[in-house]
Design a protein around this motif. Structure first.
Motif, PDB file in Angstrom:
ATOM      1  N   LEU A  94       0.821  -1.213   0.000  1.00 12.35           N
ATOM      2  CA  LEU A  94       0.000   0.000   0.000  1.00 12.35           C
ATOM      3  C   LEU A  94       0.854   1.261   0.000  1.00 12.35           C
ATOM      4  O   LEU A  94       0.529   2.247  -0.683  1.00 12.35           O
ATOM      5  N   THR A  95       1.957   1.243   0.729  1.00  7.34           N
ATOM      6  CA  THR A  95       2.855   2.392   0.745  1.00  7.34           C
ATOM      7  C   THR A  95       3.456   2.635  -0.635  1.00  7.34           C
ATOM      8  O   THR A  95       3.534   3.788  -1.094  1.00  7.34           O
ATOM      9  N   LEU A  96       3.863   1.573  -1.315  1.00  5.88           N
ATOM     10  CA  LEU A  96       4.405   1.729  -2.667  1.00  5.88           C
ATOM     11  C   LEU A  96       3.364   2.285  -3.631  1.00  5.88           C
ATOM     12  O   LEU A  96       3.668   3.159  -4.454  1.00  5.88           O
ATOM     13  N   VAL A  97       2.145   1.801  -3.545  1.00  6.29           N
ATOM     14  CA  VAL A  97       1.085   2.287  -4.439  1.00  6.29           C
ATOM     15  C   VAL A  97       0.799   3.760  -4.169  1.00  6.29           C
ATOM     16  O   VAL A  97       0.718   4.574  -5.097  1.00  6.29           O
ATOM     17  N   ILE A  98       0.665   4.119  -2.912  1.00  6.31           N
ATOM     18  CA  ILE A  98       0.360   5.512  -2.568  1.00  6.31           C
ATOM     19  C   ILE A  98       1.515   6.432  -2.961  1.00  6.31           C
ATOM     20  O   ILE A  98       1.294   7.510  -3.532  1.00  6.31           O
ATOM     21  N   ALA A  99       2.756   6.015  -2.685  1.00 10.84           N
ATOM     22  CA  ALA A  99       3.914   6.837  -3.053  1.00 10.84           C
ATOM     23  C   ALA A  99       3.995   7.012  -4.568  1.00 10.84           C
ATOM     24  O   ALA A  99       4.296   8.110  -5.060  1.00 10.84           O
ATOM     25  N   THR A 100       3.713   5.944  -5.305  1.00 10.78           N
ATOM     26  CA  THR A 100       3.740   6.037  -6.767  1.00 10.78           C
ATOM     27  C   THR A 100       2.679   7.016  -7.266  1.00 10.78           C
ATOM     28  O   THR A 100       2.948   7.842  -8.146  1.00 10.78           O
ATOM     29  N   LEU A 101       1.479   6.934  -6.705  1.00 13.52           N
ATOM     30  CA  LEU A 101       0.423   7.867  -7.108  1.00 13.52           C
ATOM     31  C   LEU A 101       0.799   9.323  -6.788  1.00 13.52           C
ATOM     32  O   LEU A 101       0.552  10.226  -7.597  1.00 13.52           O
ATOM     33  N   ARG A 133       1.435  12.330  -9.543  1.00 12.95           N
ATOM     34  CA  ARG A 133       0.656  13.570  -9.441  1.00 12.95           C
ATOM     35  C   ARG A 133       1.555  14.807  -9.316  1.00 12.95           C
ATOM     36  O   ARG A 133       1.330  15.822  -9.967  1.00 12.95           O
ATOM     37  N   VAL A 134       2.586  14.709  -8.474  1.00 17.84           N
ATOM     38  CA  VAL A 134       3.456  15.856  -8.224  1.00 17.84           C
ATOM     39  C   VAL A 134       4.370  16.149  -9.414  1.00 17.84           C
ATOM     40  O   VAL A 134       4.546  17.307  -9.807  1.00 17.84           O
ATOM     41  N   PHE A 135       4.967  15.118  -9.980  1.00 21.94           N
ATOM     42  CA  PHE A 135       5.950  15.315 -11.039  1.00 21.94           C
ATOM     43  C   PHE A 135       5.386  15.101 -12.435  1.00 21.94           C
ATOM     44  O   PHE A 135       6.142  14.889 -13.378  1.00 21.94           O
ATOM     45  N   GLU A 181      10.001  11.497 -16.641  1.00 26.47           N
ATOM     46  CA  GLU A 181       9.404  10.410 -17.413  1.00 26.47           C
ATOM     47  C   GLU A 181       8.374   9.685 -16.551  1.00 26.47           C
ATOM     48  O   GLU A 181       8.715   9.077 -15.544  1.00 26.47           O
ATOM     49  N   ASP A 182       7.111   9.775 -16.932  1.00 26.10           N
ATOM     50  CA  ASP A 182       6.042   9.165 -16.138  1.00 26.10           C
ATOM     51  C   ASP A 182       6.119   7.645 -16.089  1.00 26.10           C
ATOM     52  O   ASP A 182       5.733   7.032 -15.101  1.00 26.10           O
TER      53      ASP A 182
END
Length: 105
Positions: free
Chosen positions: A41-48, A52-54, A59-60
């Motif tokens: 869950l932490t990886l998914v949230i950090a990726t999202l 969003r921020v960058f 490169e997305d």
């Protein structure tokens, strides 16, 4: 196939403390699985958040590696949990069978 605790032990010579140790192993496996879910869950949230921020600045497609890593971590945790759970069920079945044999004698 990965070896698990008590694979080499004679089940008829095991005492209560040995079966309690296996129960502790199952509980530890459950706790570890919950840790894998937390990391996923932490990886998914950090990726999202990074997407969003960058968005547009980097490169997305590099950020989508986070989703792939989350899937890998989850699969590894699930695999470990299922192995421990299956092994515990086999031990329980053997213990029940031995109790039934002792009752018949």
């Amino acid at each position: 196939m990965r070896r698990l605790p008590y694979d080499d032990c004679n089940k008829k010579e095991m005492v209560l403390r040995d079966f309690l140790a296996m129960d502790r192993t199952v509980f530890a496996g459950t706790r570890t699985f919950l840790g894998y879910i937390r990391v996923t869950l932490t990886l998914v949230i950090a990726t999202l958040i990074f997407i969003r921020v960058f968005h547009g600045h980097l490169e997305d497609h590099l950020f989508y590696l986070g989703f792939i890593l989350a899937l890998i971590v989850f699969a590894a945790g699930l695999s470990l949990y299922l192995k421990i759970k299956t092994h515990h069920k086999e031990l329980q079945r053997m213990e029940d069978y031995e109790k039934m044999e002792d009752d018949l004698q």
